[in-house]
Design an enzyme around this catalytic site. Sequence first.
Site, mmCIF file in Angstrom:
data_model
loop_
_atom_site.group_PDB
_atom_site.id
_atom_site.type_symbol
_atom_site.label_atom_id
_atom_site.label_comp_id
_atom_site.label_asym_id
_atom_site.label_seq_id
_atom_site.Cartn_x
_atom_site.Cartn_y
_atom_site.Cartn_z
ATOM 1 N N GLU A 260 0.879 -1.166 0.000
ATOM 2 C CA GLU A 260 0.000 0.000 0.000
ATOM 3 C C GLU A 260 0.911 1.210 0.000
ATOM 4 O O GLU A 260 1.584 1.495 0.996
ATOM 5 C CB GLU A 260 -0.920 -0.022 1.227
ATOM 6 C CG GLU A 260 -2.145 0.875 1.071
ATOM 7 C CD GLU A 260 -1.994 2.209 1.747
ATOM 8 O OE1 GLU A 260 -1.450 3.127 1.092
ATOM 9 O OE2 GLU A 260 -2.399 2.339 2.902
ATOM 10 N N CYS A 294 -1.761 8.751 3.031
ATOM 11 C CA CYS A 294 -1.464 8.228 1.696
ATOM 12 C C CYS A 294 -2.630 8.441 0.745
ATOM 13 O O CYS A 294 -2.440 8.616 -0.464
ATOM 14 C CB CYS A 294 -1.097 6.751 1.778
ATOM 15 S SG CYS A 294 -2.263 5.766 2.731
#
EC number: 1.2.1.-
Length: 503
Positions: A260, A294
């Site tokens: 990720e 993120c």
Amino acid sequence: MAIQIPSRLLFIDGEWREPVLKKRIPIINPATEEIIGHIPAATAEDVELAVEAARRALSRNKGRDWASAPGAVRAKYLRAIAAKIGERKPEIAKLEAIDCGKPLDEAAWDIDDVSGCFEYYAELAEGLDAQQKAPISLPMEQFKSHVLKEPIGVVGLITPWNYPLLMATWKVAPALAAGCAAILKPSELASVTCLELADVCREVGLPPGVLNILTGLGHEAGAPLVSHPHVDKIAFTGSTMTGSKIMTAAAQLVKPVSLELGGKSPIVVFDDVDIDKAAEWTAFGCFWTNGQICSATSRLILHENIATEFLDRLLKWCKNIKIADPLEEGCRLGPVVSGGQYEKILKSIETAKSEGARVLSGGDRPEHLKKGFFIEPTIITDVTTSMQIWREEVFGPVLCVKTFSSEDEALELANDTHYGLGAAVISKDLERCDRFSKGLQAGIVWINCSQPCFCQAPWGGNKRSGFGRELGKWGLDNYLTVKQVTEYVSDDPWGWYTSPSKL
């Protein structure tokens, strides 16, 4: 308010252990720039000990203690961890806020999510047993086939500093639910609460070696973990650059990875919105967690018909954000995590200005805060699609803005990125939102909101934002292998070859 930082060691085989080389790393409070403690710094020697402990945990009592124990056994430990973290929430939330700069209210929310995530995966662990030996329908009646789901083995979990304990939990909880043994390597910039997780595991009696926690630098502890031949899988959350290096190292051993990585997510605002609601979600989507997310929707794609009115309102929302020490009541924006990140973000803003963009607001240290790594909420306009600020992740409280006139143009701008983690669309026209969500090249789409996350739903991205999904049942599948078992059930011989008895 003085908070004592616990002095911890590495957590290996259920015990606190001094690093083999006795190295330590200073903990710096990002709100004050002061050293407030130290964490142990693991190296390859400590990784070796942790891997050995993890493998022993899997094989102990022929696996019956953990890997092949009933899911209900593992669930009992996960629930105990959840309860203990809940009991210690005030203390752990304060440690999180001091360590990474996150406002205390956000940190407390994170700790609630940590407990909830362990509870959720306890339920999934219990459900695993019922899924074993699931039959497969075959076209030949001479055969029966079923599937076994088994833990993948020893897993290395490498986690970031923006959600230190929560992101660790996203990996630890499903890995343990699956029956794996884990080695957690949190970011050296924010490891304090992960060491408190180790203390919780000791308190609840988690079997030795099931979870090992190694704090330290990436090249000294993370790299040996990735390349270790007896680590069966790596799960990583962090930068795209580091993710690429992990893929390269893991490929040498054909080791599975789930990644990720970074993002440059869009938020598309159409001209039929409630401007106040949309402005707040726009601010929240980019400035929550001090902009260090993120999935931050850091590219505002705004309909030209409302651009002036919307930006004026957004500025008012941003000026109302309380920037303060994370422990101060009402704080909604704290410092970024480190001096290095602070300088990097300011450099990105300067680069945007040098390329011709305009800083509409923010872009510097708040006047009332002379110390700490604080940056005002920053809005940048006059942006072109070739600018670095449009294309590259900043990982700070910085929002860039472009306008559009048509739905097709908005979708093209939204997908104009080599990332694909998140995206948001805000409009009262729900048919348009549904249509738009299908066209967005992202693993997560928010409609009329930005950033909500629930442990029951899958999380992960496309393109350079990585692959694999965390959370939900998909998160559990990350740590399971699937074994086909096929049995020949006919009394008749197979009959492919001529029997020797007939010659």
